[in-house]
Design a protein around this motif. Sequence first.
Motif, short mmCIF file in Angstrom:
data_model
loop_
_atom_site.label_atom_id
_atom_site.label_comp_id
_atom_site.label_asym_id
_atom_site.label_seq_id
_atom_site.Cartn_x
_atom_site.Cartn_y
_atom_site.Cartn_z
N GLU A 102 76.56 73.54 48.01
CA GLU A 102 75.83 72.68 49.01
C GLU A 102 74.52 72.00 48.57
N ASP A 103 73.98 72.79 47.25
CA ASP A 103 72.66 72.20 46.64
C ASP A 103 73.12 71.15 45.95
N ILE A 104 74.14 70.90 45.24
CA ILE A 104 74.62 69.78 44.62
C ILE A 104 74.92 68.56 45.35
N ALA A 105 75.42 68.82 46.63
CA ALA A 105 75.85 67.82 47.54
C ALA A 105 74.68 67.12 47.99
N LYS A 106 73.44 67.73 47.96
CA LYS A 106 72.34 66.84 48.35
C LYS A 106 71.97 65.71 47.57
N TYR A 107 72.43 65.88 46.29
CA TYR A 107 71.98 64.80 45.19
C TYR A 107 73.11 63.77 44.62
N LYS A 108 74.14 63.99 46.02
CA LYS A 108 75.27 63.01 45.40
C LYS A 108 74.68 61.62 45.48
N GLY A 109 74.96 60.66 44.53
CA GLY A 109 74.72 59.31 44.59
C GLY A 109 73.12 59.03 43.95
N VAL A 110 72.39 60.13 43.93
CA VAL A 110 70.95 59.87 43.53
C VAL A 110 70.75 59.40 42.20
N TYR A 111 71.76 59.70 41.28
CA TYR A 111 71.48 59.60 40.01
C TYR A 111 72.37 58.31 39.54
N ASP A 112 72.96 57.93 40.55
CA ASP A 112 74.26 56.83 40.10
C ASP A 112 73.48 55.57 39.40
N GLY A 113 72.16 55.27 39.77
CA GLY A 113 71.61 54.24 39.09
C GLY A 113 71.06 54.30 37.44
N GLY A 114 71.29 55.59 36.95
CA GLY A 114 71.14 55.90 35.57
C GLY A 114 69.87 56.13 34.86
N TYR A 115 69.89 56.54 33.80
CA TYR A 115 68.80 57.20 33.16
C TYR A 115 67.39 56.31 33.42
N GLU A 116 67.65 55.02 33.00
CA GLU A 116 66.32 54.07 32.91
C GLU A 116 65.71 53.76 34.17
N ALA A 117 66.54 53.46 35.42
CA ALA A 117 65.94 53.41 36.68
C ALA A 117 65.40 54.69 37.17
N VAL A 118 65.89 55.74 37.24
CA VAL A 118 65.48 57.07 37.47
C VAL A 118 64.03 57.54 36.62
N ARG A 119 64.08 56.94 35.50
CA ARG A 119 62.92 57.18 34.80
C ARG A 119 61.88 56.14 35.13
N GLN A 120 62.08 54.89 35.40
CA GLN A 120 60.96 53.59 35.73
C GLN A 120 60.48 54.34 37.16
N ALA A 121 61.44 54.67 38.13
CA ALA A 121 60.99 55.29 39.47
C ALA A 121 60.00 56.36 39.40
N ARG A 122 60.19 57.24 38.55
CA ARG A 122 59.40 58.47 38.28
C ARG A 122 58.16 57.98 37.86
N TYR A 123 58.06 57.01 36.73
CA TYR A 123 56.77 56.55 36.30
C TYR A 123 55.89 55.85 37.32
N GLU A 124 56.65 55.10 38.31
CA GLU A 124 55.76 54.40 39.20
C GLU A 124 55.23 55.45 40.31
N ARG A 125 55.82 56.43 40.79
CA ARG A 125 55.46 57.36 41.49
C ARG A 125 54.20 58.05 40.98
N GLN A 126 54.39 58.33 39.63
CA GLN A 126 53.44 59.02 38.90
C GLN A 126 52.01 58.12 38.76
N ILE A 127 52.27 56.92 38.77
CA ILE A 127 51.03 56.02 38.79
C ILE A 127 50.33 56.18 40.20
N LYS A 128 51.25 56.19 41.33
CA LYS A 128 50.64 56.16 42.75
C LYS A 128 49.98 57.38 43.11
N LEU A 129 50.34 58.54 42.50
CA LEU A 129 49.76 59.95 42.66
C LEU A 129 48.67 60.02 41.97
N GLY A 130 48.30 59.04 41.10
CA GLY A 130 47.12 59.06 40.22
C GLY A 130 47.20 60.17 38.96
N LEU A 131 48.53 60.48 38.74
CA LEU A 131 48.89 61.53 37.50
C LEU A 131 48.80 60.41 36.19
#
Length: 501
Positions: free
Chosen positions: A198-227
Motif C-alpha cells: 500500500e505504501d509502494i502504490a502511493k508512488y506509482k508513476g511518480v518516477y516514470d519521468g526518470g533520473y534527470e527529471a526528478v533530480r531537476q525538480a528536486r533542485y528547483e524545489r531546493q532553490i524555492k525553499l532557500g536551501l
Amino acid sequence: TPPNILIILVDDMGYSDIGCYGGEIRTPNIDRLAANGMKFAQMYNTAKCYPTRACLQTGVYFQRTNRDFSNTATLGEVLRPAGYHTLWSGKHHARFNPVTRGYDRYYGMIGGAENHFNPGSKAAPGQRAPASKNDGNRWSLDGQEVKDFIPEDPTFYDTDAFTDRALAWLSEYQKTEKPFLLYLAYTAPHWPLQAWPEDIAKYKGVYDGGYEAVRQARYERQIKLGLVDPKTSPLPPMEYGRKSGNKWSELSPEERRLEAIRMEIYAAMVDRVDQNIGRVLQRLEDQGKLDNTLIFFLADNGACAESPKVDNVDPKAPPGSVASFVSYGQNWASVGNTPLRKWKQDSFEGGIATPLVVHWPVGIKPQSGWNRDPVHLIDLMPTVLAVSGAKYPGVSKEAKIPPPDGVSLLPALAGQPIARPGPLFFQFGRGSAIRDGQWKLVRQGATWELYDLATDRTETRDLAAKRPELVRQMDAAWLTWWKDCTGKAWTGTLPKERGDE
C-alpha cells in the motif's frame, strides 16, 4: 526541567529525499518538525553506517575508537546516572549489546543490514523464504538475545516493529518523573528495498519521468525553499553508474519500468519511516511531553550507490516483498543526494552531508530559514550534556576516555554562531577530508582537491593548483589530527574495515 531526548537516525537516506529538503516523498511529520524547529544545511556524518553510530553515541571521532566503542562513554552511560531512562530501539551495527553500555532497554538488530520483513535465515509462518545476504541476524528482543531472529508475527516489518517497541516503553514509563533518552535507529531505507504494497502504490508513476527529471525538480524545489543558491550551488552534471550508465532516454521501456519500481519502493520505505515518526509524535503529544522533548532527525551517510549481489533470492517474487532483494544503484543515489556530488563511503559532500532537523518547543523558537554552520555528529554528545546537566564520562568503565571532540549546538538553537575551535575532519576507506571555515580539502584516493564551499558547495571547481600553500597547511592539519586520534602517523595504508554489509 531537563528535556526528554529523542534521536531518530535513518539509514542510507539521501540529502534531498525528505520534503523539507526538496524531495517529492511524502514526509509530513518530519516536515512539521522542521517547520516548528530548525533545519541545518551543513550537517555532517562519517559517510558510513558504523562510524556514524559510534560518533553519534560517543561524541568522539571514530578514529579514536572502533566499532565496539572502546575507550568512550555512550549517551546512555552519561544520561542514566543523571536520572534518565535510556532506551534504544533499532539498528546497532556492532558486536556488543547496548544494555552493557548504559542502556536500560534495547530492542533491535545488533548487526548491519537485514531483510526488513524477516531478519532470519528461514521462512516465517505463511511467508516465502527471506532474501538476504547472510545467514540470519543476531537480535536483542528487549532482554533476550536471539542468534537467528525469525518473527512469528506475519505483519512484522522492522520499521513498524522498532516503533511499536518504543511506544510500549513510552507507555510503560509514562507515569515516572524521570526524563527519557530514546534512540530510534531505523534500518530503512537501507537495501534490500522492501516495503508494504500500500505504501509502494502511493508512488506509482511518480518516477516514470526518470533520473534527470526528478533530480531537476528536486533542485528547483531546493532553490524555492532557500536551501540552495544556484550561484553558489550549481547542479553538477549527473554522474551515471559504470554498470547502469545509461541516461533515462537510452533505457528500454522494460528497463525504465524496473528502474522506476526500485525508486517507488525506496520512496515507500522513507514514507513509512515518516508515518512511524508521526506515531511517536502523537504519543508524546497525548502524554503532554512533546514540548519538552529535544528531537534530532538525521541520516547516517549519503545515498547509497552500491548494488549488492545475493544468492538466496526468488527472481519471481514481487519487487519489494520478503523474497526479493533489490537496491536502486548509483543513478537514483545521485538523485538522492541532489545537488551534491558522490555517495555513501565518499568524503565529498554527497557522502557526508545529511539533513538535520531539530525540534524542541520549550528551547527553540521556530526558525524559517536555514542554519548554515558546519556541524557534525560529534556535536550531539556536548549538546546533550549541556541540556541535561549530565556529567561526562558518566558511568563508563572504559579506559583512557578522551573528551568529546564536538561542541554544543545550544548557541545555534538560540540563533547564535557556534564557537568551534578548529576544523572538522573526515576519513573512511579511500576518502578523507578536512573542513575549515569555508574551505574543504577532500580526496578519494591519493590526490587532494580543494573547494571553497562558500562559493561552490557542490564541489565543481577544484582550486588545489591555485592555492598550494593552503593545501599544504590543511594537509598538515589533517595529518596531525590523524596521529592525535590513532597514535600513529598516516602511512597511506587504509585501516582494515570489516565488511559485513
